[in-house]
Design a protein around this motif. Structure first.
Motif, PDB file in Angstrom:
ATOM      1  N   UNK A   1     -11.131-105.566 -49.203  1.00  0.00           N
ATOM      2  CA  UNK A   1     -12.100-104.545 -48.819  1.00  0.00           C
ATOM      3  C   UNK A   1     -11.424-103.249 -48.389  1.00  0.00           C
ATOM      4  N   UNK A   2     -10.373-103.339 -47.595  1.00  0.00           N
ATOM      5  CA  UNK A   2      -9.701-102.124 -47.123  1.00  0.00           C
ATOM      6  C   UNK A   2      -8.911-101.452 -48.239  1.00  0.00           C
ATOM      7  N   UNK A   3      -8.348-102.236 -49.141  1.00  0.00           N
ATOM      8  CA  UNK A   3      -7.614-101.652 -50.270  1.00  0.00           C
ATOM      9  C   UNK A   3      -8.561-100.876 -51.171  1.00  0.00           C
ATOM     10  N   UNK A   4      -9.685-101.490 -51.520  1.00  0.00           N
ATOM     11  CA  UNK A   4     -10.658-100.816 -52.382  1.00  0.00           C
ATOM     12  C   UNK A   4     -11.239 -99.592 -51.670  1.00  0.00           C
ATOM     13  N   UNK A   5     -11.564 -99.730 -50.404  1.00  0.00           N
ATOM     14  CA  UNK A   5     -12.133 -98.606 -49.656  1.00  0.00           C
ATOM     15  C   UNK A   5     -11.118 -97.469 -49.548  1.00  0.00           C
ATOM     16  N   UNK A   6      -9.850 -97.802 -49.315  1.00  0.00           N
ATOM     17  CA  UNK A   6      -8.830 -96.764 -49.231  1.00  0.00           C
ATOM     18  C   UNK A   6      -8.711 -95.976 -50.524  1.00  0.00           C
ATOM     19  N   UNK A   7      -8.681 -96.680 -51.651  1.00  0.00           N
ATOM     20  CA  UNK A   7      -8.600 -96.006 -52.950  1.00  0.00           C
ATOM     21  C   UNK A   7      -9.869 -95.206 -53.233  1.00  0.00           C
ATOM     22  N   UNK A   8     -11.005 -95.722 -52.770  1.00  0.00           N
ATOM     23  CA  UNK A   8     -12.263 -95.004 -52.949  1.00  0.00           C
ATOM     24  C   UNK A   8     -12.230 -93.670 -52.198  1.00  0.00           C
ATOM     25  N   UNK A   9     -11.769 -93.684 -50.961  1.00  0.00           N
ATOM     26  CA  UNK A   9     -11.691 -92.453 -50.166  1.00  0.00           C
ATOM     27  C   UNK A   9     -10.747 -91.449 -50.814  1.00  0.00           C
ATOM     28  N   UNK A  10      -9.592 -91.944 -51.269  1.00  0.00           N
ATOM     29  CA  UNK A  10      -8.621 -91.053 -51.906  1.00  0.00           C
ATOM     30  C   UNK A  10      -9.205 -90.439 -53.178  1.00  0.00           C
ATOM     31  N   UNK A  11      -9.916 -91.254 -53.953  1.00  0.00           N
ATOM     32  CA  UNK A  11     -10.532 -90.756 -55.190  1.00  0.00           C
ATOM     33  C   UNK A  11     -11.589 -89.701 -54.905  1.00  0.00           C
ATOM     34  N   UNK A  12     -12.405 -89.927 -53.882  1.00  0.00           N
ATOM     35  CA  UNK A  12     -13.520 -89.027 -53.596  1.00  0.00           C
ATOM     36  C   UNK A  12     -13.093 -87.733 -52.906  1.00  0.00           C
ATOM     37  N   UNK A  13     -12.045 -87.812 -52.077  1.00  0.00           N
ATOM     38  CA  UNK A  13     -11.671 -86.652 -51.270  1.00  0.00           C
ATOM     39  C   UNK A  13     -10.390 -85.968 -51.722  1.00  0.00           C
ATOM     40  N   UNK A  14      -9.541 -86.700 -52.449  1.00  0.00           N
ATOM     41  CA  UNK A  14      -8.241 -86.153 -52.786  1.00  0.00           C
ATOM     42  C   UNK A  14      -7.289 -86.138 -51.610  1.00  0.00           C
ATOM     43  N   UNK A  15      -7.696 -86.771 -50.503  1.00  0.00           N
ATOM     44  CA  UNK A  15      -6.873 -86.840 -49.298  1.00  0.00           C
ATOM     45  C   UNK A  15      -6.366 -88.259 -49.071  1.00  0.00           C
ATOM     46  N   UNK A  16      -5.254 -88.358 -48.364  1.00  0.00           N
ATOM     47  CA  UNK A  16      -4.808 -89.659 -47.881  1.00  0.00           C
ATOM     48  C   UNK A  16      -5.760 -90.132 -46.783  1.00  0.00           C
ATOM     49  N   UNK A  17      -5.976 -91.432 -46.727  1.00  0.00           N
ATOM     50  CA  UNK A  17      -6.797 -91.980 -45.639  1.00  0.00           C
ATOM     51  C   UNK A  17      -6.129 -91.689 -44.297  1.00  0.00           C
TER      52      UNK A  17
END
Length: 260
Positions: A192-208
């Motif tokens: 869950x955290x791996x997928x969510x982390x990649x999702x945030x990076x994809x959507x924002x272009x920022x590191x979590x």
């Protein structure tokens, strides 16, 4: 789960006495004010947090709230060292067994449910005692969760399809390359955290790890009193080894197979 690991009387008596005295004193003072005492007990795996929290809760009329990111899931009992059903009958426990393993549970979900649970415990006249666990969750509890975009179904679906094709290890390696600091703070098995982390990076272009914590206003309703349990490394490692053996004997492998 009953870990079978006892918290030695000689080690706990003095700390328990001091903590209970301080907690009673602080609670009496804070009853005159708006903010209410919330105790937080943190420390490494197998240091004795759960047993210590049980002893404390019985002394001061507390209720225990889990700050463990895995204990929220049903069926993950042995591997997460959940307390026994008997312990739950003695002292109310919250934020455990509230999701199926297929359901996501983010740090924002934890923060929102933790705040709600705190209020309910206080309304009943009890003292909330958080026990953990997950440093990410404890940080959110004390300072508020980081800002982040809401889940995007199309991005999430693409990542989950990638997970099916290439496996979790592949996604974790990608996350480590994009945001090594965040990846280091989670386990490579936490889907869950791996997928969510990649999702945030994809959507924002920022590191979590670059998302600002202080950008989100957190509640100042509670007066957090934090305690960190510590044991010498040699003692702690022996306890961890013993716990691992007890988990295997209690059926850890069967539990893992049942979750697949």
């Amino acid at each position: 789960m009953d870990s079978g690991i006892t918290f030695e009387t000689s080690e706990v008596d003095e700390a328990l006495h001091q903590l209970c005295v301080e907690a009673r004193k602080e609670d009496a003072e804070l009853k005159k004010r708006e903010r209410k005492t919330v105790i937080v007990i943190a420390g490494p795996t197998a240091c004795g947090k759960s047993e210590f929290a049980l002893l404390l809760a019985k002394q001061i009329g507390g209720e225990i709230l889990s700050a463990d990111s895995m204990q929220v899931y049903r069926g993950m009992d042995i591997g997460t060292a959940k307390v026994s059903p008997e312990d739950c009958l003695e002292v109310p426990h919250h934020l455990m067994n509230i999701r199926d393993v297929t359901e996501p549970f983010t740090v924002v979900d934890f923060y929102d449910e933790a705040m709600q649970a705190c209020r309910k415990v206080i309304e009943r006249g009890g003292v909330p005692i958080f026990v953990g666990g997950s440093g990410f969750y404890l940080h959110a509890l004390l300072y508020g969760p980081p800002l982040g975009p809401p889940p995007a179904p199309e991005v999430r679906s693409a990542l989950e399809a990638d997970l099916e094709r290439n496996g979790l290890d592949s996604l974790y390696k990608r996350l480590s390359g994009l945001d090594p600091e965040y990846a280091e703070g989670i386990t490579k098995h936490d889907k869950h955290k791996i997928v969510r982390g990649l999702e945030i990076i994809t959507l924002t272009g920022q590191k979590v790890s670059d998302i600002q914590w202080k950008a989100r206003a957190c509640e100042r309703t509670f007066d957090f009193r934090c305690w960190f349990l510590y044991r010498p490394k040699e003692t702690l490692y022996r306890r961890i080894d013993r716990r691992c053996l007890q988990m295997v004997e209690a059926g850890l492998l069967d539990e893992a197979v049942a979750l697949e």
